[in-house]
Motif scaffolding. Sequence first.
Motif, PDB file in Angstrom:
ATOM      1  N   TYR A  55       0.853  -1.182   0.000  1.00  0.00           N
ATOM      2  CA  TYR A  55       0.000   0.000   0.000  1.00  0.00           C
ATOM      3  C   TYR A  55       0.895   1.240   0.000  1.00  0.00           C
ATOM      4  O   TYR A  55       1.604   1.480   0.995  1.00  0.00           O
ATOM      5  CB  TYR A  55      -0.916   0.002   1.226  1.00  0.00           C
ATOM      6  CG  TYR A  55      -1.902  -1.145   1.248  1.00  0.00           C
ATOM      7  CD1 TYR A  55      -3.180  -0.992   0.720  1.00  0.00           C
ATOM      8  CD2 TYR A  55      -1.549  -2.384   1.785  1.00  0.00           C
ATOM      9  CE1 TYR A  55      -4.098  -2.035   0.737  1.00  0.00           C
ATOM     10  CE2 TYR A  55      -2.452  -3.442   1.801  1.00  0.00           C
ATOM     11  CZ  TYR A  55      -3.716  -3.269   1.275  1.00  0.00           C
ATOM     12  OH  TYR A  55      -4.612  -4.318   1.286  1.00  0.00           O
ATOM     13  N   ALA A  57       0.383   4.217   0.637  1.00  0.00           N
ATOM     14  CA  ALA A  57       0.152   5.099   1.786  1.00  0.00           C
ATOM     15  C   ALA A  57       1.004   4.700   2.984  1.00  0.00           C
ATOM     16  O   ALA A  57       1.284   5.530   3.863  1.00  0.00           O
ATOM     17  CB  ALA A  57      -1.330   5.085   2.164  1.00  0.00           C
ATOM     18  N   ASP A  58       1.427   3.432   3.050  1.00  0.00           N
ATOM     19  CA  ASP A  58       2.218   2.973   4.187  1.00  0.00           C
ATOM     20  C   ASP A  58       3.658   3.467   4.152  1.00  0.00           C
ATOM     21  O   ASP A  58       4.392   3.298   5.140  1.00  0.00           O
ATOM     22  CB  ASP A  58       2.222   1.434   4.240  1.00  0.00           C
ATOM     23  CG  ASP A  58       0.861   0.868   4.614  1.00  0.00           C
ATOM     24  OD1 ASP A  58       0.035   1.631   5.142  1.00  0.00           O
ATOM     25  OD2 ASP A  58       0.627  -0.337   4.358  1.00  0.00           O
ATOM     26  N   SER A 130      -1.839   6.690  -1.874  1.00  0.00           N
ATOM     27  CA  SER A 130      -2.858   5.780  -2.389  1.00  0.00           C
ATOM     28  C   SER A 130      -3.047   4.602  -1.434  1.00  0.00           C
ATOM     29  O   SER A 130      -2.086   4.040  -0.920  1.00  0.00           O
ATOM     30  CB  SER A 130      -2.444   5.249  -3.764  1.00  0.00           C
ATOM     31  OG  SER A 130      -3.331   4.231  -4.196  1.00  0.00           O
ATOM     32  N   SER A 131      -4.303   4.256  -1.206  1.00  0.00           N
ATOM     33  CA  SER A 131      -4.601   3.106  -0.347  1.00  0.00           C
ATOM     34  C   SER A 131      -5.002   1.881  -1.157  1.00  0.00           C
ATOM     35  O   SER A 131      -5.491   0.904  -0.600  1.00  0.00           O
ATOM     36  CB  SER A 131      -5.737   3.465   0.627  1.00  0.00           C
ATOM     37  OG  SER A 131      -6.895   3.880  -0.095  1.00  0.00           O
ATOM     38  N   ASP A 132      -4.793   1.934  -2.476  1.00  0.00           N
ATOM     39  CA  ASP A 132      -5.091   0.777  -3.321  1.00  0.00           C
ATOM     40  C   ASP A 132      -3.967  -0.247  -3.197  1.00  0.00           C
ATOM     41  O   ASP A 132      -2.776   0.116  -3.297  1.00  0.00           O
ATOM     42  CB  ASP A 132      -5.225   1.202  -4.784  1.00  0.00           C
ATOM     43  CG  ASP A 132      -6.429   2.087  -5.011  1.00  0.00           C
ATOM     44  OD1 ASP A 132      -7.400   1.962  -4.242  1.00  0.00           O
ATOM     45  OD2 ASP A 132      -6.396   2.912  -5.949  1.00  0.00           O
TER      46      ASP A 132
END
Length: 227
Positions: A55, A57-58, A130-132
């Motif tokens: 992810y 975002a991480d 992005s969290s995809d």
Amino acid sequence: MNSQPWGTRPADPLPPTREPIVKVPPAALVLAISMPVLFWLQLRLPDMGLKWAFYPADLTSTLGWPGILTAMLLHGSWTHAILNAVTALCFAPPVARMLPGRRGAGVFVLFYTGCGIMASLGYGLLHQGSSDPMVGASGAVSGLLGAAIRLMGRPSWAGPKPLDDRRALTMVGVLFAINAVVGLIGYAPGTEGARIAWEAHAVGMAVGYLAIGPLFRWSRRWGPRFG
């Protein structure tokens, strides 16, 4: 006077060398087989392995860990896993032959993993926040492809082609263009409607293309330790 009978041939001075049944180096073969095997195991996970996906975002909290490493062990479908396995089977052998023996196999795995991590990192930096989830070994396999472009057609002792080799650069350019077009169109076998992480493929290929030269020089310097 030659007493050799007509219709016969002299005995060979040396016994013929036995050719291996499978000419693919073991490290490359194991890598390719592992992909469908791991996907079979992934199907038995309660969340299809999404916990281990990457992810972007991480990156700001955990530097992408553990997904930046484990995402390359996952796939989105059987088609996805098999296509990556076939691609690895085609392009991993030149790299594996450059790194013979058990220690060489270990370095081969590290090279493959490093290409995959850099591919995920590059994708994450381009899609910050992005969290995809992103899954697949395509970035790591693209690293093998980039390395193979510089190794193909060369004897193992000669090492990779120069960085500025015209044919190698042309091939990389064509593959970059195809990769970008496929990514922008958004369709490829096995994606099943998911977004194609073509940026990860491009980064992985570039890393493999650039890193295979230093790796070759290192492997020759420490060559006696391989085996």
